[in-house]
Write an enzyme that holds these catalytic residues in place. Structure first.
Site, PDB file in Angstrom:
ATOM      1  N   ASN A 114     -28.432  64.413 -71.588  1.00 19.40           N
ATOM      2  CA  ASN A 114     -29.018  64.491 -72.935  1.00 19.40           C
ATOM      3  C   ASN A 114     -29.638  65.828 -73.271  1.00 19.40           C
ATOM      4  O   ASN A 114     -29.738  66.201 -74.433  1.00 19.40           O
ATOM      5  CB  ASN A 114     -30.126  63.439 -73.068  1.00 19.40           C
ATOM      6  CG  ASN A 114     -29.531  62.070 -73.252  1.00 19.40           C
ATOM      7  OD1 ASN A 114     -28.354  61.959 -73.575  1.00 19.40           O
ATOM      8  ND2 ASN A 114     -30.322  61.043 -73.043  1.00 19.40           N
ATOM      9  N   THR A 164       5.211  76.403 -62.948  1.00 10.73           N
ATOM     10  CA  THR A 164       5.111  75.213 -63.787  1.00 10.73           C
ATOM     11  C   THR A 164       6.439  75.013 -64.503  1.00 10.73           C
ATOM     12  O   THR A 164       6.965  75.951 -65.096  1.00 10.73           O
ATOM     13  CB  THR A 164       3.999  75.391 -64.832  1.00 10.73           C
ATOM     14  OG1 THR A 164       2.819  75.807 -64.154  1.00 10.73           O
ATOM     15  CG2 THR A 164       3.722  74.091 -65.552  1.00 10.73           C
ATOM     16  N   LYS A 166       8.882  74.252 -67.282  1.00 10.20           N
ATOM     17  CA  LYS A 166       8.876  74.244 -68.750  1.00 10.20           C
ATOM     18  C   LYS A 166      10.294  73.923 -69.220  1.00 10.20           C
ATOM     19  O   LYS A 166      11.220  74.097 -68.464  1.00 10.20           O
ATOM     20  CB  LYS A 166       8.465  75.624 -69.292  1.00 10.20           C
ATOM     21  CG  LYS A 166       7.205  76.213 -68.676  1.00 10.20           C
ATOM     22  CD  LYS A 166       5.977  75.724 -69.371  1.00 10.20           C
ATOM     23  CE  LYS A 166       4.722  76.317 -68.711  1.00 10.20           C
ATOM     24  NZ  LYS A 166       3.489  75.677 -69.112  1.00 10.20           N
ATOM     25  N   LYS A 192       5.422  72.706 -60.270  1.00  9.33           N
ATOM     26  CA  LYS A 192       4.281  71.953 -60.778  1.00  9.33           C
ATOM     27  C   LYS A 192       4.644  71.178 -62.035  1.00  9.33           C
ATOM     28  O   LYS A 192       5.325  71.699 -62.911  1.00  9.33           O
ATOM     29  CB  LYS A 192       3.147  72.945 -61.079  1.00  9.33           C
ATOM     30  CG  LYS A 192       1.980  72.376 -61.858  1.00  9.33           C
ATOM     31  CD  LYS A 192       0.949  73.469 -62.111  1.00  9.33           C
ATOM     32  CE  LYS A 192      -0.208  72.969 -62.935  1.00  9.33           C
ATOM     33  NZ  LYS A 192       0.172  72.541 -64.288  1.00  9.33           N
ATOM     34  N   ASP A 194       3.564  69.997 -65.568  1.00  8.51           N
ATOM     35  CA  ASP A 194       2.571  70.494 -66.510  1.00  8.51           C
ATOM     36  C   ASP A 194       1.453  69.466 -66.625  1.00  8.51           C
ATOM     37  O   ASP A 194       1.670  68.275 -66.419  1.00  8.51           O
ATOM     38  CB  ASP A 194       3.213  70.738 -67.872  1.00  8.51           C
ATOM     39  CG  ASP A 194       2.400  71.734 -68.666  1.00  8.51           C
ATOM     40  OD1 ASP A 194       1.439  71.292 -69.306  1.00  8.51           O
ATOM     41  OD2 ASP A 194       2.695  72.926 -68.606  1.00  8.51           O
ATOM     42  N   GLU A 195       0.254  69.931 -66.992  1.00 12.70           N
ATOM     43  CA  GLU A 195      -0.876  69.002 -67.058  1.00 12.70           C
ATOM     44  C   GLU A 195      -0.676  67.923 -68.117  1.00 12.70           C
ATOM     45  O   GLU A 195      -1.238  66.846 -68.020  1.00 12.70           O
ATOM     46  CB  GLU A 195      -2.194  69.745 -67.280  1.00 12.70           C
ATOM     47  CG  GLU A 195      -2.307  70.504 -68.591  1.00 12.70           C
ATOM     48  CD  GLU A 195      -1.659  71.888 -68.530  1.00 12.70           C
ATOM     49  OE1 GLU A 195      -1.866  72.651 -69.469  1.00 12.70           O
ATOM     50  OE2 GLU A 195      -0.940  72.187 -67.547  1.00 12.70           O
ATOM     51  N   HIS A 285      -5.861  70.600 -61.793  1.00 14.70           N
ATOM     52  CA  HIS A 285      -5.751  71.399 -63.013  1.00 14.70           C
ATOM     53  C   HIS A 285      -7.036  71.243 -63.817  1.00 14.70           C
ATOM     54  O   HIS A 285      -7.648  70.185 -63.813  1.00 14.70           O
ATOM     55  CB  HIS A 285      -4.537  70.958 -63.834  1.00 14.70           C
ATOM     56  CG  HIS A 285      -4.227  71.914 -64.941  1.00 14.70           C
ATOM     57  ND1 HIS A 285      -4.894  71.898 -66.139  1.00 14.70           N
ATOM     58  CD2 HIS A 285      -3.338  72.926 -65.026  1.00 14.70           C
ATOM     59  CE1 HIS A 285      -4.426  72.871 -66.908  1.00 14.70           C
ATOM     60  NE2 HIS A 285      -3.486  73.511 -66.261  1.00 14.70           N
ATOM     61  N   ARG A 286      -7.419  72.311 -64.542  1.00 12.47           N
ATOM     62  CA  ARG A 286      -8.724  72.296 -65.212  1.00 12.47           C
ATOM     63  C   ARG A 286      -8.614  72.153 -66.727  1.00 12.47           C
ATOM     64  O   ARG A 286      -9.451  72.682 -67.455  1.00 12.47           O
ATOM     65  CB  ARG A 286      -9.512  73.555 -64.845  1.00 12.47           C
ATOM     66  CG  ARG A 286      -8.826  74.856 -65.244  1.00 12.47           C
ATOM     67  CD  ARG A 286      -9.708  76.062 -64.942  1.00 12.47           C
ATOM     68  NE  ARG A 286      -9.064  77.294 -65.407  1.00 12.47           N
ATOM     69  CZ  ARG A 286      -9.703  78.452 -65.535  1.00 12.47           C
ATOM     70  NH1 ARG A 286     -10.981  78.544 -65.237  1.00 12.47           N
ATOM     71  NH2 ARG A 286      -9.070  79.527 -65.965  1.00 12.47           N
ATOM     72  N   HIS A 318      -7.042  75.702 -60.504  1.00  8.54           N
ATOM     73  CA  HIS A 318      -6.766  76.825 -61.398  1.00  8.54           C
ATOM     74  C   HIS A 318      -8.058  77.585 -61.654  1.00  8.54           C
ATOM     75  O   HIS A 318      -9.085  76.983 -61.933  1.00  8.54           O
ATOM     76  CB  HIS A 318      -6.183  76.302 -62.715  1.00  8.54           C
ATOM     77  CG  HIS A 318      -4.805  75.753 -62.543  1.00  8.54           C
ATOM     78  ND1 HIS A 318      -3.708  76.323 -63.116  1.00  8.54           N
ATOM     79  CD2 HIS A 318      -4.348  74.715 -61.812  1.00  8.54           C
ATOM     80  CE1 HIS A 318      -2.622  75.638 -62.757  1.00  8.54           C
ATOM     81  NE2 HIS A 318      -2.998  74.658 -61.964  1.00  8.54           N
ATOM     82  N   SER A 370      -2.793  81.475 -62.681  1.00  7.78           N
ATOM     83  CA  SER A 370      -1.700  80.951 -63.482  1.00  7.78           C
ATOM     84  C   SER A 370      -1.911  81.348 -64.931  1.00  7.78           C
ATOM     85  O   SER A 370      -3.036  81.391 -65.415  1.00  7.78           O
ATOM     86  CB  SER A 370      -1.676  79.425 -63.341  1.00  7.78           C
ATOM     87  OG  SER A 370      -0.757  78.867 -64.235  1.00  7.78           O
TER      88      SER A 370
END
Length: 455
Positions: A114, A164, A166, A192, A194-195, A285-286, A318, A370
């Site tokens: 809080n 990653t 793609k 990898k 992807d997230e 992964h962040r 990452h 990355s």
């Protein structure tokens, strides 16, 4: 004092204690406080200590049933921030008993709960935390850590390479597996998910896991190297997440992946425990970190999120690339990279490290570089991150004009050239471009990559 005195009183009377000697068992926090106009810094710092520990806005009679001196957070030091008007660093010490053992969730609920909505503050940012040995020891930490991972993968003396896959959304499982195979076959250690890839209509998780495992074993058989693909186990519920991790284990793959901020620390810690119990590596992964850490005066610095992850558990995380950014950021990034990898990190304000942190043998985490990197960055990355890192080239692999496998070859050749040059004592910072050029003479794949992404 006799009796009970009702009413609102200044926080600083109770919670600002400049003479306090911090204990080895205290959790220490450094907050960047921006008070509202007219609020003195001591009152603002004390308010932070109060609201994130035992305090409430008025005196309550139940305070008499406990020992505030034993349980209250204390603001023990305040210093103005150089070059900023009306900004202060407030140091707060929390008694260890305020926190549940082995729970990052509870630690954050208290320290960054809080209090961040508090009226007397214009903005508040948690810059760093010192986790005491006694509290570190209540966490399992990373499922395996850097050394065990190297032993499992049988890869030593160099950074690891990833990519990653793609386009991140829209491929079928079969085509996705094909892209994985080509990258691993070309010479990468890891590919990898992807997230954002969880289990969508165009590719359900079980199909993806199956085809990626097939790709991985095929590449492994052909190259004689151990390969991995970060299978994203992130899901809408913890039960579903564990179900995916179980299937990954049944397929015999080496590593799974999780989005720790969107998934939450409770889910992440559960998954980390499962991974240690079942011999899976865990890639973190962040996604969502910038929501929390991007504002300079409000939120949390990423080094705090990184420390929290090391407690909660993850083998890779990452952590930015440093390349092509400002010098100052390089020092700060290296600061939290060391916090992830090393057993003991000295206080160093120039690198943004406010406290000395002892991890008492908690395993280390590999930082993952990355985002927007390609072969010309390889010397700088090798120099900055050293051997204990994962370098991830998404577009820098798949964007190769000849395809995925040659893209992977180019990256591997560039990496091996940089590592060899470094081991021969050459200076990667000044000779980097030359090293890459020399290597590209005997590697047409690398030459083509150098052509596409001019330095």
């Amino acid at each position: 004092s006799v009796g009970f005195k009702a009413g609102v009183k200044d926080y600083k009377l109770t919670y600002y204690t400049p003479d306090y000697e911090t204990k080895d068992t205290d959790i220490l926090a450094a907050f960047r406080v921006t008070p509202q106009p007219g609020v003195p810094p001591e009152e603002a710092g004390a308010a932070v200590a109060a609201e994130s520990s035992t305090g409430t806005w008025t005196t309550v009679w139940t305070d008499g049933l406990t020992s505030l001196d034993r349980y209250k957070g204390r603001c023990y030091h305040i210093e103005p921030v150089a070059g900023e008007e009306n900004q202060f660093i407030a140091y707060v010490a929390y008694p260890l008993d305020l926190f549940e053992e082995g729970s990052v969730t509870n630690m954050f609920t208290s320290i960054v709960g809080n209090v961040f909505g508090f009226k007397a503050l214009r903005a508040l940012r948690l810059e760093d935390l010192r986790i005491p040995n006694a509290y570190v020891k209540t966490f399992q930490g990373p499922p395996h850590g850097i050394q065990v991972e190297r032993d499992k993968l049988n890869k030593y003396g160099r950074p690891l390479l990833g990519c990653t896959i793609k386009p991140k959304l829209g491929l079928s499982a079969k085509n996705y597996g094909r892209a994985v195979y080509e990258c691993l076959r070309g010479g990468l250690d890891f590919t990898k998910d992807d997230e954002n890839v969880n289990s969508q209509p165009f590719m359900r998780w079980r199909d993806r896991f199956l085809f990626c495992a097939e790709a991985l074993y095929k590449a492994q058989a052909e190259t004689g190297e151990i390969k991995g693909h970060y299978l994203n186990a992130t899901a809408g519920t913890c039960e579903e997440m564990i179900k995916r991790a179980v299937f990954a284990r049944e397929l015999g793959v080496p590593i799974v992946m999780h989005d720790y901020l969107t998934g939450g620390f409770t889910a992440n810690t559960s998954l980390a425990h499962y991974c240690r119990d079942n011999g899976l590596l865990l890639h973190i992964h962040r996604a969502m970190h910038a929501v929390i850490d991007r504002q300079k005066n409000h939120g949390m610095h990423f080094r705090v999120l990184a420390k929290a992850l090391r407690l909660s558990g993850g083998d890779h995380i990452h952590s930015g690339t440093v390349v092509g950014k400002l010098e100052g950021e390089r020092e700060i990034t290296l600061g939290f990279v060391d916090l992830l990898r090393d057993d003991f990190v000295e206080k160093d304000r120039s690198r943004g490290i406010y406290f000395t942190q002892d991890w008492v043998s908690l395993p280390g985490v590999l930082p993952v570089a990355s985002g927007g990197i390609h072969v010309w960055h390889m010397p700088a990355l090798t120099e900055i991150f050293g051997d204990d890192s994962v370098l991830q080239f998404g577009g820098g692999t798949l964007g190769h004009p000849w395809g995925n496998a040659p893209g992977a070859v180019a990256n591997r050749v560039a990496l091996e050239a940089c590592v060899q040059a470094r081991n021969e004592g050459r200076d990667l910072a000044s000779e980097g471009n030359q090293i890459i050029r020399e290597a590209s003479k005997w590697s047409p794949e690398l030459a083509a990559a150098c052509e596409v992404w001019k330095e």
